[in-house]
Design a protein around this motif. Structure first.
Motif, PDB file in Angstrom:
ATOM      1  N   PRO A   1       0.823  -1.418   0.020  1.00 30.47           N
ATOM      2  CA  PRO A   1      -0.038  -0.078  -0.263  1.00 30.47           C
ATOM      3  C   PRO A   1       0.524   1.146  -0.245  1.00 30.47           C
ATOM      4  O   PRO A   1       2.188   1.138   0.480  1.00 30.47           O
ATOM      5  CB  PRO A   1      -0.790   0.063   0.860  1.00 30.47           C
ATOM      6  CG  PRO A   1      -0.355  -1.534   1.968  1.00 30.47           C
ATOM      7  CD  PRO A   1       0.816  -1.835   1.264  1.00 30.47           C
ATOM      8  N   HIS A  72       3.061  -2.972  -5.812  1.00 26.25           N
ATOM      9  CA  HIS A  72       2.836  -2.859  -4.453  1.00 26.25           C
ATOM     10  C   HIS A  72       1.479  -3.749  -4.857  1.00 26.25           C
ATOM     11  O   HIS A  72       0.760  -3.508  -5.778  1.00 26.25           O
ATOM     12  CB  HIS A  72       1.709  -1.269  -3.837  1.00 26.25           C
ATOM     13  CG  HIS A  72       2.892  -0.042  -4.310  1.00 26.25           C
ATOM     14  ND1 HIS A  72       3.771  -0.231  -2.823  1.00 26.25           N
ATOM     15  CD2 HIS A  72       3.181   0.426  -5.166  1.00 26.25           C
ATOM     16  CE1 HIS A  72       4.267   0.987  -2.818  1.00 26.25           C
ATOM     17  NE2 HIS A  72       4.065   1.522  -4.528  1.00 26.25           N
ATOM     18  N   HIS A 196       7.832  -2.752  -3.410  1.00 26.57           N
ATOM     19  CA  HIS A 196       7.823  -1.850  -1.820  1.00 26.57           C
ATOM     20  C   HIS A 196       8.489  -1.810  -0.571  1.00 26.57           C
ATOM     21  O   HIS A 196       9.197  -1.082  -0.183  1.00 26.57           O
ATOM     22  CB  HIS A 196       6.258  -1.523  -1.878  1.00 26.57           C
ATOM     23  CG  HIS A 196       6.063  -0.443  -0.418  1.00 26.57           C
ATOM     24  ND1 HIS A 196       4.884  -0.116   0.134  1.00 26.57           N
ATOM     25  CD2 HIS A 196       7.201   0.486  -0.621  1.00 26.57           C
ATOM     26  CE1 HIS A 196       4.848   1.285   0.879  1.00 26.57           C
ATOM     27  NE2 HIS A 196       5.929   1.816   0.072  1.00 26.57           N
ATOM     28  N   CYS A 204       5.297  -5.109   2.311  1.00 23.29           N
ATOM     29  CA  CYS A 204       3.981  -4.932   0.768  1.00 23.29           C
ATOM     30  C   CYS A 204       5.201  -5.321  -0.160  1.00 23.29           C
ATOM     31  O   CYS A 204       6.426  -5.029   0.035  1.00 23.29           O
ATOM     32  CB  CYS A 204       3.781  -3.151   0.787  1.00 23.29           C
ATOM     33  SG  CYS A 204       3.025  -3.333  -1.259  1.00 23.29           S
TER      34      CYS A 204
HETATM   35 ZN    ZN Z   1       3.087  -0.889  -1.068  1.00 26.97          ZN
END
Ligand code: ZN
Length: 408
Positions: A1, A72, A196, A204
């Motif tokens: 995220p 992500h 991420h 993530c």
């Molecule tokens: Zn992320």
């Protein structure tokens, strides 16, 4: 995220079901047709969320050249019937609930393989998905939860359609990105296509999506080549060519030196290599072996050929990005007469990246025409003939028995 805080709980309260739904796209692994990216308008983006009550843009676009792609997961539900509704929900959450004025991801991809335009502003616009690593990166949000969920049953594995869509999106939007390389992003040296978690302390994009990144990196290059091979300067190009002659005696060798330049990716060739001599009746299926997928070769075609570009020579095994090499192409021509020859750049098996270049007419003539024919019946005046010829005389010479030679 996006960002550092987990945004998942708020999403539950957003009803974004009213709006257009996305179709199911094609899912070919490598496709020379660019992928469809659903515009903001087509997924039902309410652009008014980008402006405050005074009509001012809340988050004006800012631009940096993209050197990295950050993948992500959105930690939303899996296998949704209407993923576009979730795109609208994420947009609302980022733009309105968090007050950013837009969605943080540059693109979103759903489990069906649909690709959605995210952050407003076009190529190289800075998104909001990885804090200071936003500058110079493109954030792709994969809709769903792909591991590391507090509720394990909420996780799944990305579909092939999603993986392929991510691959094709990267290849299409970043044609010169070397997806297998690593590079500096702000203050970290990380893969150019990374998760991420590679730049920040987060789980993530989930273990199951992170595990697919190596395959995505490899496939991005194949897809880039399929998409961009025919674009000079991105795939590869022929920059010069020299024919040794355009008029030659039968049985001699025509030599064509071809300069080839790699585009923004390194290219590789295959046998037969520079200098190999083809006999006229041969072709690449019998000289140098079957085409190797992805290998680049120079092809020579001619009028009346039975197969396209029958004579082929590999570029060097490794030709670095923007490097040039000269490939010497040689064919022994025997059949009398004139033919058109031309040059092509081939990406095996058989993709003509650039064709019909340097079309040149070459005439193959009898050896006698070149004065090297050793025959008792000479086409040249004898000494006696020469002695009897005075200036201004009309005269003739004796031709050899093969008298109907066309030496034009
Ligand atoms: Zn992320």
């Amino acid at each position: 995220p996006a960002g550092s805080a987990a945004p998942t709980i708020t999403l539950v309260a957003i009803d974004s079901s009213a709006g257009p739904s996305a179709p199911s796209p094609a899912t070919a692994a490598v496709d020379a047709v660019p992928p469809t990216v659903l515009s903001r308008a087509s997924w039902g983006c309410n652009e008014s969320y980008r402006f405050d009550s005074n009509g001012a843009e809340i988050w004006p676009p800012e631009y940096r050249t993209v050197t990295h792609v950050i993948v992500h997961h959105t930690v939303t539900s899996n296998y949704e019937v209407d993923p576009a509704a979730t795109v609208r929900a994420v947009y609302y959450y980022h733009a309105v609930t968090l007050g950013w004025g837009d969605i943080g991801y540059n693109y979103l991809v759903d489990w069906k393989g649909n690709i959605y335009e995210g952050r407003y502003g076009g190529p190289n616009v800075v998104g909001g998905h990885a804090l200071k690593y936003n500058w110079g990166s493109c954030g792709i949000g994969c809709l769903g939860t792909y591991g590391n969920s507090p509720v394990p049953a909420n996780s799944t594995t990305p579909t092939d359609a999603m993986r392929i869509a991510v691959t094709r999106l990267i290849a299409d939007r970043f044609s010169c990105l070397d997806a297998r390389a690593t590079g500096l992003l702000v203050d970290k040296t990380v893969p150019t296509v990374c998760g991420h978690r590679d730049v920040m302390a987060t789980s993530c994009p989930g273990d199951n999506l992170q595990a697919l990144l190596p395959a995505i990196r490899t496939n991005v290059l194949a897809e880039q080549m399929a998409l961009w091979a025919a674009t000079p300067g991105i795939g590869g190009s022929i920059t010069a060519a020299t024919f040794s002659t355009t008029r030659m005696p039968t049985g001699s060798i025509l030599r064509i030196d071809v300069s080839v330049m790699a585009g923004c990716h390194a290219l590789g060739g295959q046998a037969p290599y520079s200098g190999t001599v083809y006999d006229e009746a041969q072709d690449y299926t019998t000289v140098g072996g079957a085409p190797i997928a992805g290998a680049w070769r120079i092809g020579i075609g001619f009028s009346g050929e039975r197969t396209p570009y029958p004579y082929r020579w590999g570029i060097p095994p490794t030709l670095g990005a923007w490097q040039t090499a000269v490939v010497t192409c040689q064919v022994r021509l025997s059949a009398l007469g004139e033919r058109q020859l031309w040059i092509g750049l081939i990406r095996e098996p058989g993709q003509v990246v650039a064709g019909a270049l340097y079309v040149t007419s070459v005439r193959v003539l009898a050896g006698e025409c070149f004065g090297s024919y050793d025959s008792a019946a000479s086409a040249s005046p004898t000494a006696a003939d020469s002695a009897s010829i005075a200036a201004g005389d009309l005269y003739s010479v004796r031709l050899p028995l093969t008298a109907n030679i066309d030496c034009r």
